[in-house]
Enzyme design. Structure first.
Site, PDB file in Angstrom:
ATOM      1  CB  THR A  13      -1.030   0.038   1.204  1.00  0.00           C
ATOM      2  OG1 THR A  13      -1.661  -1.159   1.036  1.00  0.00           O
ATOM      3  CG2 THR A  13      -1.925   1.182   1.391  1.00  0.00           C
ATOM      4  CG  ASP A  57      -1.545  -6.766  -2.753  1.00  0.00           C
ATOM      5  OD1 ASP A  57      -2.413  -5.771  -2.562  1.00  0.00           O
ATOM      6  OD2 ASP A  57      -1.341  -7.587  -1.731  1.00  0.00           O
ATOM      7  CB  SER A  58       2.791  -8.237   0.781  1.00  0.00           C
ATOM      8  OG  SER A  58       1.698  -8.065   1.566  1.00  0.00           O
ATOM      9  CB  SER A  59      -2.007 -10.975  -0.705  1.00  0.00           C
ATOM     10  OG  SER A  59      -2.396  -9.865  -1.741  1.00  0.00           O
ATOM     11  CB  THR A  89       0.444  -4.458   6.390  1.00  0.00           C
ATOM     12  OG1 THR A  89      -0.797  -4.365   5.588  1.00  0.00           O
ATOM     13  CG2 THR A  89       1.048  -2.881   6.306  1.00  0.00           C
ATOM     14  CG  ASP A  90      -2.646  -7.836   2.958  1.00  0.00           C
ATOM     15  OD1 ASP A  90      -2.986  -6.876   4.002  1.00  0.00           O
ATOM     16  OD2 ASP A  90      -3.070  -7.755   1.786  1.00  0.00           O
ATOM     17  CB  THR A 278      -1.759 -21.699  21.475  1.00  0.00           C
ATOM     18  OG1 THR A 278      -2.923 -21.284  21.523  1.00  0.00           O
ATOM     19  CG2 THR A 278      -0.801 -20.492  21.499  1.00  0.00           C
ATOM     20  CD  GLN A 279      -7.483 -22.907  17.029  1.00  0.00           C
ATOM     21  OE1 GLN A 279      -8.443 -22.126  17.283  1.00  0.00           O
ATOM     22  NE2 GLN A 279      -7.621 -24.115  16.450  1.00  0.00           N
ATOM     23  CB  CYS A 280      -4.277 -18.108  22.237  1.00  0.00           C
ATOM     24  SG  CYS A 280      -5.738 -19.146  23.164  1.00  0.00           S
TER      25      CYS A 280
HETATM   26  N1  ASP Z   1      -2.655  -5.475   0.298  1.00  0.00           N
HETATM   27  C1  ASP Z   1      -1.493  -4.574   0.593  1.00  0.00           C
HETATM   28  C2  ASP Z   1      -0.170  -5.565   0.743  1.00  0.00           C
HETATM   29  O1  ASP Z   1      -0.231  -6.244   1.567  1.00  0.00           O
HETATM   30  C3  ASP Z   1      -1.876  -4.191   1.910  1.00  0.00           C
HETATM   31  C4  ASP Z   1      -0.771  -3.262   2.494  1.00  0.00           C
HETATM   32  O2  ASP Z   1       0.146  -2.896   2.157  1.00  0.00           O
HETATM   33  O3  ASP Z   1      -1.236  -2.590   3.702  1.00  0.00           O
HETATM   34  O4  ASP Z   1       0.551  -5.563  -0.219  1.00  0.00           O
END
Ligand code: ASP
Length: 345
Positions: A13, A57-59, A89-90, A278-280
């Protein structure tokens, strides 16, 4: 000499722009990152930039990207005092965790950062994240060594150990948290480093080594009430799987049923490394706290302690890539390598 920092732009982003037709944010190759933030000139540092091509996009992140990143840092290691990685951030928690394991003998800061709003937008969080990350990457202790010779994530005034943080919020500026380990630094009027929780090498001057052998044959089995034998079988018998992360309840508990335990035992017996995480978000696996946890321990499931799933996953990728011997792999997984967990036994 003035500090020198290499800014590595991978996408996310922070550098995105709105597509005029769809209005969705798309990665944008901002050739001259420094033009976007003219304030950076005030530092008086040597700031060079490197942009991946294409930026993503980091996804869309993939381990081959981590290998390129590790190779780049290795190649440029002697030329810079620190590195700032602009990243979406993803999957930032995965990438920061991966790099923490891939870079051995690291003695310079590698600071991942990004933003929730693009840097070109008026209310962006990108500028502050970017500027503080550079300051952190350049910060020196009175003895001349860096304050944070670790792979870390800076976001919304907090610096975290990279392999300890998770993305917790999809829309707030406070997007990351490090639930089981204190922040390494806090940026207020001054940047306050929490030196007692930062890892410093015993001896400085070791040569950086990179591990780029990665094996992604890992599966994650997240437990839930009502889980069916078919679902369990599908995950545990995934073709080629060499390790499974069992995402358990609470302090590392799972069903005591014969249906469940016999399947996990079969998996362990055929030489698959099964790690209990753990899922926590907060707290640790303790397979001696409840009978349900003891049952897992007894069939050979190993503890991930308070590691995050992100960190456990990439740690497995790295050690499956390095070793074939199952006992060696288990041993490495249960050893604290880069401060990724705190043992409780
Ligand atoms: N979809 C974006 C990414 O991870 C989200 C971000 O950067 O906040 O590339």
């Amino acid at each position: 000499m003035k500090p020198s920092i290499l800014i590595i732009y991978t996408g996310g982003t922070i550098g995105m722009k709105q597509d005029p037709e769809t209005l969705a944010l798309v990665p944008f190759n901002f050739e001259n990152i420094l033009d976007e933030v003219p304030e950076l000139k005030k530092f008086g540092y040597r700031l060079d930039t490197y942009s991946f091509d294409p930026v993503i996009d980091s996804s869309d992140m993939h381990p081959s990207f981590w290998i390129d990143l590790a190779n780049l840092i290795n190649k440029q290691y002697d030329n810079y005092d620190g590195f700032v990685v602009l990243h979406g951030t993803d999957t930032m928690a995965f990438s920061a965790s991966a790099l923490s394991f891939m870079l051995k003998n690291l003695e310079k800061p590698v600071v991942f950062t990004g933003s929730q709003l693009p840097i070109g937008m008026l209310r962006t969080d990108g500028k502050e994240n970017f500027i503080s990350s550079i300051e952190i990457a350049a910060a020196r202790r009175p003895d001349g060594h860096p304050f944070v010779p670790e792979v870390c994530v800076f976001f919304d005034s907090q610096l975290f150990r990279g392999n300890r943080c998770i993305k917790i919020n999809a829309e707030n500026f406070t997007a990351f948290e490090s639930p089981n380990y204190p922040a390494l630094a806090q940026a207020g009027i001054h940047i306050k480093f929490n030196e007692s929780v930062i890892h410093y090498p015993e001896h400085w001057g070791r040569k950086l080594k990179i591990h780029t052998e990665i094996d992604t044959n890992v599966a994650i089995l997240k437990l839930f009430p009502g889980i069916t034998p078919q679902y369990i079988d599908a995950v545990l018998n995934t073709d080629g799987v060499r390790a499974v992360i069992l995402e358990t309840f609470g302090a590392g508990n799972a069903p005591m049923s014969e249906m469940f335990l016999s399947r996990v035992k079969k998996c362990v017996d055929r030489g698959v490394v099964v790690v209990n995480v753990t899922q926590c978000a907060m707290g640790s696996v303790d397979m001696s706290a409840y009978a349900n946890g003891v049952a897992l321990k007894n069939i050979g499931v190993i503890s991930g302690y308070d590691i995050t799933t992100e960190s456990a996953l990439v740690k497995l990728f790295c050690f499956l890539g390095c070793y074939n011997d199952i006992e060696t792999i288990k041993n490495r997984i249960m050893t604290n390598i880069r401060g990724e967990f705190s043992k409780n036994d």
